[in-house]
Design a protein around this motif. Structure first.
Motif, PDB file in Angstrom:
ATOM      1  N   THR A 134      19.324 -40.770 -18.569  1.00 45.29           N
ATOM      2  CA  THR A 134      19.168 -40.551 -17.129  1.00 45.29           C
ATOM      3  C   THR A 134      20.213 -41.291 -16.296  1.00 45.29           C
ATOM      4  OG1 THR A 134      17.632 -42.421 -16.876  1.00 45.29           O
ATOM      5  CG2 THR A 134      16.681 -40.273 -17.441  1.00 45.29           C
ATOM      6  N   SER A 135      21.009 -42.159 -16.895  1.00 47.27           N
ATOM      7  CA  SER A 135      21.927 -42.994 -16.107  1.00 47.27           C
ATOM      8  C   SER A 135      22.945 -42.203 -15.289  1.00 47.27           C
ATOM      9  CB  SER A 135      22.641 -43.997 -17.017  1.00 47.27           C
ATOM     10  OG  SER A 135      23.345 -43.351 -18.047  1.00 47.27           O
ATOM     11  N   THR A 173      22.595 -39.736 -13.460  1.00 44.08           N
ATOM     12  CA  THR A 173      22.025 -39.246 -12.201  1.00 44.08           C
ATOM     13  C   THR A 173      22.191 -40.243 -11.054  1.00 44.08           C
ATOM     14  OG1 THR A 173      19.828 -40.146 -12.753  1.00 44.08           O
ATOM     15  CG2 THR A 173      20.306 -37.889 -13.454  1.00 44.08           C
ATOM     16  N   TYR A 174      22.533 -41.483 -11.369  1.00 44.45           N
ATOM     17  CA  TYR A 174      22.694 -42.492 -10.318  1.00 44.45           C
ATOM     18  C   TYR A 174      24.084 -42.475  -9.688  1.00 44.45           C
ATOM     19  CZ  TYR A 174      18.329 -44.682 -11.873  1.00 44.45           C
ATOM     20  OH  TYR A 174      17.021 -44.931 -12.190  1.00 44.45           O
ATOM     21  N   TRP A 209      15.100 -29.368  -6.322  1.00 40.27           N
ATOM     22  CA  TRP A 209      16.525 -29.176  -6.077  1.00 40.27           C
ATOM     23  C   TRP A 209      17.046 -30.018  -4.931  1.00 40.27           C
ATOM     24  CZ3 TRP A 209      17.887 -27.527  -1.199  1.00 40.27           C
ATOM     25  CH2 TRP A 209      16.841 -27.034  -0.398  1.00 40.27           C
ATOM     26  N   GLU A 211      17.095 -33.140  -3.912  1.00 43.64           N
ATOM     27  CA  GLU A 211      17.781 -34.422  -4.039  1.00 43.64           C
ATOM     28  C   GLU A 211      19.256 -34.241  -4.353  1.00 43.64           C
ATOM     29  OE1 GLU A 211      17.283 -38.742  -6.304  1.00 43.64           O
ATOM     30  OE2 GLU A 211      15.759 -37.177  -6.513  1.00 43.64           O
ATOM     31  N   ASN A 212      19.569 -33.412  -5.357  1.00 37.28           N
ATOM     32  CA  ASN A 212      20.972 -33.173  -5.702  1.00 37.28           C
ATOM     33  C   ASN A 212      21.713 -32.502  -4.559  1.00 37.28           C
ATOM     34  OD1 ASN A 212      20.818 -34.295  -8.270  1.00 37.28           O
ATOM     35  ND2 ASN A 212      20.211 -32.372  -9.226  1.00 37.28           N
ATOM     36  N   TYR A 247      22.296 -35.136  -1.672  1.00 36.31           N
ATOM     37  CA  TYR A 247      23.329 -36.109  -1.998  1.00 36.31           C
ATOM     38  C   TYR A 247      24.703 -35.448  -2.089  1.00 36.31           C
ATOM     39  CZ  TYR A 247      20.228 -40.074  -2.883  1.00 36.31           C
ATOM     40  OH  TYR A 247      19.349 -41.115  -2.740  1.00 36.31           O
TER      41      TYR A 247
END
Length: 348
Positions: free
Chosen positions: A270-271, A273-274, A321, A323-324, A327
């Motif tokens: 998951t890293s 995604t930050y 969807w 959040e992506n 950002y």
């Protein structure tokens, strides 16, 4: 002919004396001090944040206007704060590091692997995780500065490598089982918020002080503005560039330790995604406080501004969807704003 400066005890403003010439008072530019355009350019995001909060409050008065909502916003972004400051440290010197998210992930993976699978003590595992992160920054810095490989290639490659190493040592599984008491270093409540929130604020203030009020910080900004001129002025350009990579990776490593402490475990896959939220926050932060410049206080404001926007849309039913998309749009808009501000600053 030498120049000396003294303060006029009668009128207040500085007076410049050149030899025996008449002293001429320096009149401060009062128009610039009260220019509303400068104020708006510095705090527009804060105003938009307030308007957005009012909009959500009007649309969802019984949902958004809850203490739990604001507690969620301000208590869930600490890994992002550390990662964004990590990115900022390299941006300031004119570099960038795409491996910081994987560095955070590696750090967050090493701690539970060493503790639960190898029987190490928590303190030693945390030290090893942070030192490993610093080593990643040192290697990246040496390859970019001394060998001359482009930062894009080096950090993209190391990002993928670190992601693979984290998956290897975790056997592609979520590693958990840390002692519950370990979570206190991140989750202990202070004034209704986890203590890690205050770590993030302290980090932003500390880096802000470093960049503005210390010779090292001014040299970092100088290097980022014009590397060759800084070198001619006697600044240790290579040392500062390598140091920025090491410092950035170290901060990311500390963020990884706090992340795994709060969560009790970590899934290394998951890293990545930050990374996008961190970059979006840093660039959007250039539109706050010090327009056109990377600054940690602006970055901190941007992080919670974006978190508020996303949480509000999620409460309105836009999940998955959003959040992506949010950002991604924020990154495009932030980079565009930063480019426009810099061009105006350069032409003025």
């Amino acid at each position: 002919m030498t120049q000396t400066r003294r303060a006029d005890e009668t009128t207040g403003p500085d007076v410049i004396e050149t030899g025996q010439a008449d002293a001429r008072p320096r009149v401060p530019d009062r128009r610039r001090a009260v220019d509303p355009r400068r104020f708006v350019s510095r705090y527009a995001i804060v105003g938009i944040w307030a308007l957005m909060t009012l909009l959500y409050a009007g649309l969802m008065p019984h949902t958004f206007l809850q203490v739990a909502t604001f507690r969620t916003i301000f208590s869930s972004q600490q890994p992002l704060v550390f990662l964004a400051v990590s990115a900022l440290l390299t941006f300031v010197v004119g570099e960038f590091d795409l491996s910081i998210a994987s560095t955070l992930g590696l750090s967050a993976t090493i701690v539970p692997v060493l503790v639960t699978q190898q029987g190490w003590s928590l303190g030693l595992a945390c030290v090893v995780a942070i030192l490993a992160s610093s080593l990643v920054g040192l290697i990246n810095g040496l390859l970019v500065v001394k060998v001359g490989v482009q930062a894009l290639i080096v950090t993209l490659g190391s990002s993928t490598l670190l992601l693979g190493l984290a998956s290897l040592i975790s056997h592609q599984a979520t590693v958990s089982g840390l002692p519950v008491s370990f979570g206190d270093i991140a989750l202990h409540q202070v004034a209704g918020l986890p203590i890690s929130f205050f770590y993030g604020v302290a980090l932003a203030l500390g880096v802000g002080y470093l960049l503005i009020f210390t010779p090292l910080g001014r040299h970092m900004t100088f290097v980022g503005a014009n590397r060759e001129v800084a070198r001619l002025a006697g600044v240790g350009v290579d040392r500062i560039r390598i140091g920025a990579f090491v410092a950035g990776s170290t901060v990311a490593g500390v963020g990884g330790v706090l992340l795994v402490a709060a969560a009790g475990g970590f899934d290394s896959t998951t890293s990545p995604t930050y990374l996008l939220p961190a970059f979006a926050s840093v660039f959007l932060g250039t539109a706050v406080i010090r327009p056109g410049r990377f600054n940690p206080i602006g970055t901190l404001v941007a992080i919670y501004f974006l978190a508020t926007g996303i949480l509000g849309l999620q409460l309105l039913g836009q999940s998955g969807w959003i959040e992506n998309a949010f950002y991604g749009a924020a990154l495009i808009i932030a980079v565009s704003i930063a480019t426009i501000v810099r061009r105006r600053t350069a032409s003025s």
